[in-house]
Design an enzyme around this catalytic site. Sequence first.
Site, short mmCIF file in Angstrom:
data_model
loop_
_atom_site.label_atom_id
_atom_site.label_comp_id
_atom_site.label_asym_id
_atom_site.label_seq_id
_atom_site.Cartn_x
_atom_site.Cartn_y
_atom_site.Cartn_z
N CYS A 80 5.64 -4.62 16.28
CA CYS A 80 5.12 -3.64 17.24
C CYS A 80 3.68 -4.03 17.56
O CYS A 80 2.89 -4.30 16.66
CB CYS A 80 5.20 -2.23 16.65
SG CYS A 80 6.87 -1.73 16.22
N CYS B 86 0.52 -2.18 15.84
CA CYS B 86 0.52 -1.90 14.40
C CYS B 86 -0.06 -3.06 13.61
O CYS B 86 0.33 -4.21 13.80
CB CYS B 86 1.95 -1.62 13.93
SG CYS B 86 2.08 -1.33 12.16
N SER C 231 11.34 6.75 8.67
CA SER C 231 11.05 6.41 10.06
C SER C 231 11.50 4.99 10.36
O SER C 231 11.24 4.07 9.59
CB SER C 231 9.55 6.55 10.32
OG SER C 231 9.24 6.18 11.65
N CYS D 238 -1.71 5.85 9.95
CA CYS D 238 -0.53 5.16 10.47
C CYS D 238 -0.92 3.87 11.16
O CYS D 238 -1.83 3.84 11.98
CB CYS D 238 0.17 6.01 11.54
SG CYS D 238 0.88 7.49 10.94
N CYS E 204 3.22 8.52 1.27
CA CYS E 204 3.72 7.58 2.28
C CYS E 204 4.06 6.27 1.58
O CYS E 204 3.19 5.63 0.98
CB CYS E 204 2.68 7.39 3.37
SG CYS E 204 3.22 6.27 4.67
N CYS F 24 5.83 -6.75 7.51
CA CYS F 24 6.87 -6.21 8.41
C CYS F 24 7.26 -7.27 9.41
O CYS F 24 6.42 -8.06 9.85
CB CYS F 24 6.35 -4.96 9.14
SG CYS F 24 7.66 -4.10 10.06
N GLU G 254 0.82 -1.20 0.00
CA GLU G 254 0.00 0.00 0.00
C GLU G 254 0.86 1.25 0.00
O GLU G 254 1.94 1.29 0.58
CB GLU G 254 -0.92 -0.02 1.22
CG GLU G 254 -1.90 -1.17 1.13
CD GLU G 254 -2.90 -1.20 2.26
OE1 GLU G 254 -2.96 -0.24 3.05
OE2 GLU G 254 -3.63 -2.18 2.33
N1 SAH Z 1 8.70 0.69 10.54
C1 SAH Z 1 8.86 2.11 10.59
C2 SAH Z 1 7.96 2.86 9.65
C3 SAH Z 1 6.53 2.39 9.52
S1 SAH Z 1 5.44 2.77 10.85
C4 SAH Z 1 8.64 2.57 12.03
O1 SAH Z 1 8.27 1.79 12.87
O2 SAH Z 1 8.87 3.73 12.31
C5 SAH Z 1 5.15 4.51 10.74
C6 SAH Z 1 4.66 5.11 12.05
O3 SAH Z 1 3.34 4.65 12.37
C7 SAH Z 1 5.54 4.74 13.24
O4 SAH Z 1 5.86 5.88 13.97
C8 SAH Z 1 4.64 3.83 14.04
O5 SAH Z 1 4.95 3.85 15.41
C9 SAH Z 1 3.28 4.39 13.75
N2 SAH Z 1 2.18 3.47 14.05
C10 SAH Z 1 2.18 2.14 13.95
N3 SAH Z 1 0.97 1.64 14.31
C11 SAH Z 1 0.19 2.68 14.63
C12 SAH Z 1 -1.17 2.82 15.05
N4 SAH Z 1 -1.97 1.76 15.21
N5 SAH Z 1 -1.65 4.05 15.28
C13 SAH Z 1 -0.86 5.14 15.11
N6 SAH Z 1 0.42 5.08 14.69
C14 SAH Z 1 0.96 3.86 14.47
#
Ligand code: SAH
Length: 373
Positions: free
Chosen positions: A143, A146, A220, A362, A132, A139, A96
Amino acid sequence: MKSPSDKTLLGLDLQELTHVAEQAGEPAYRARQLFHGLYVDRLGSVDEISTLPQSFRNWISSQRFEQGVPYIAQHFASTDGTVRYLMRLSDNETIETVWMPEGDDGEAGDGSDAGTEIQKQTGREWKRATICVSSQVGCAVNCQFCLTALLGVKRNLTAGEIVGQVIAVLDHQDVSPPLERVNLVFMGMGEPFLNFENFIKAVRLLVEGVGIPDSRMTVSTAGIVPRIYDLGNEGIRPKLAISLTAANDELRSRLMPINRKWNLKHLITAAQEFPLRNREKITFEYVLMRGVNDSDQDAREVAELIRGVKAKINLIALNPGPGIEYKTPDEKRVNEFQQILIRAGVPTFVRRPRGRDIYAACGQLKRTLEATA
Ligand code: SAH
């Protein structure tokens, strides 16, 4: 299933295209014309690169080279102007990419729209836009908040697939050079720093070919510390953002298990040692989760932790999703959290969600067709 072709033109740099020209018995300047046609003019097929002699074009198609722009399988438009693209790659994997047009009042450079109302955008009326970009299919970082993490990782994207997302979106949105109003954030699906070589090669092609300056790009990372140092050594590089989301190791390891490998001490040291350019700052992203990391005490810990780093903070209230157990804090809490950081002297912005209604915000990218069906 086809794997990404080694005969894809998009993703090849000038040196590699020179090699292609040599194979065809063509002089080096033909490679520059090919480069220009692929990245600057963004022509849909080599046949359209009219500066090239027909014999060279024929040779390229006889060698079964593919041009390699990802195919837009579907796209979804949000009421706020955001468009989420589902792109199909040559091996049928999907990723995406998100287009986020902004009014005249957003904060430039990193896709944030701090403290402002987003002007309702329709059609092509926009003052600035951010794309974006994804770096992997899925991934591996896991996390806990996410949605992309739920997919696991399928594979890295090639440099051509990373550049190709940008080209596909620019073409679809009818944006032609000069691209002075376009910003890129490498914040889509995947962890760019676990695909560092392809990511950085794509950055160079986007700067030198497509024509987007690296000062208008932000990458990021969840905190792949050795690659933070590597990024600092690159001559052409985006700005750095680090997903922080917790200010102590106990909580961060729970929310972002990658913290067990590179803890906060290593992460913050890398941030302190990162060679910043004139007026540049590191962005720390902090995803706020109700009752988990959103207390006054958490905010004070954040300020304390990053003291001495030239930084700003982007707060993101959690975007919810199926399979995510955490909750979004209310707006009042987000604002109070922001005020504590600001009072502690840290420039802090709230990133409003873009395209939540189409699952484009995000952490919501999950390459599902069902999500908005
Ligand atoms: N892998 C990289 C880039 C992709 S995530 C990273 O982790 O930075 C991009 C951003 O989205 C990151 O700051 C992440 O913490 C945030 N993110 C992930 N899941 C989210 C969610 N459910 N709500 C809001 N932000 C989120």
